[in-house]
Design an enzyme around this catalytic site. Sequence first.
Site, mmCIF file in Angstrom:
data_model
loop_
_atom_site.group_PDB
_atom_site.id
_atom_site.type_symbol
_atom_site.label_atom_id
_atom_site.label_comp_id
_atom_site.label_asym_id
_atom_site.label_seq_id
_atom_site.Cartn_x
_atom_site.Cartn_y
_atom_site.Cartn_z
ATOM 1 C CB ILE A 252 -0.940 0.065 1.287
ATOM 2 C CG1 ILE A 252 -1.766 -1.161 1.131
ATOM 3 C CG2 ILE A 252 -1.685 1.403 1.323
ATOM 4 C CD1 ILE A 252 -2.757 -1.327 2.640
ATOM 5 C CG ASP A 253 3.711 3.701 -2.753
ATOM 6 O OD1 ASP A 253 3.703 4.723 -1.940
ATOM 7 O OD2 ASP A 253 4.545 3.255 -3.642
ATOM 8 C CB SER A 254 0.639 7.138 1.082
ATOM 9 O OG SER A 254 1.863 7.283 1.513
ATOM 10 N N GLY A 255 2.410 7.034 -1.847
ATOM 11 C CA GLY A 255 3.185 8.002 -2.772
ATOM 12 C C GLY A 255 3.032 7.565 -4.123
#
Length: 122
Positions: A33-36
């Site tokens: 899960i990558d917020s960027g």
Amino acid sequence: MSVTPSSSLAQKGISFFAALLSSKPDSKAPWIIDSGASDHMTNCSKLFFTYSPCAGHKKVKIADGTFSTIADVGSIPISKTLTLHNVLHVPNLSCNLLSISKLTQDLNCLAIFYSLHVNFRS
């Protein structure tokens, strides 16, 4: 879909349950899960249900600072009721990236982060 050569990826993320995200056993890489991440991305072409070549030799900037070519763009079913669309196939990635911003926009939901997990709520 909009991909720019300068899109960047977060270097760290929270591992998501691979069984929930991958209905195909071909990929051993977990989904992060990558917020960027600006888009969902994978290195595994076998996960795609549909895909087409990426026109224009577009690239994304990966965590080590280099640019990697986007080979294909397509859809990946991750459960019986959820399919990710416009997923980028980037063969040089070492993991699969789930874009928080893309997922929350597509599903019109919120991502609530806890110390050990993430909940997605309408």
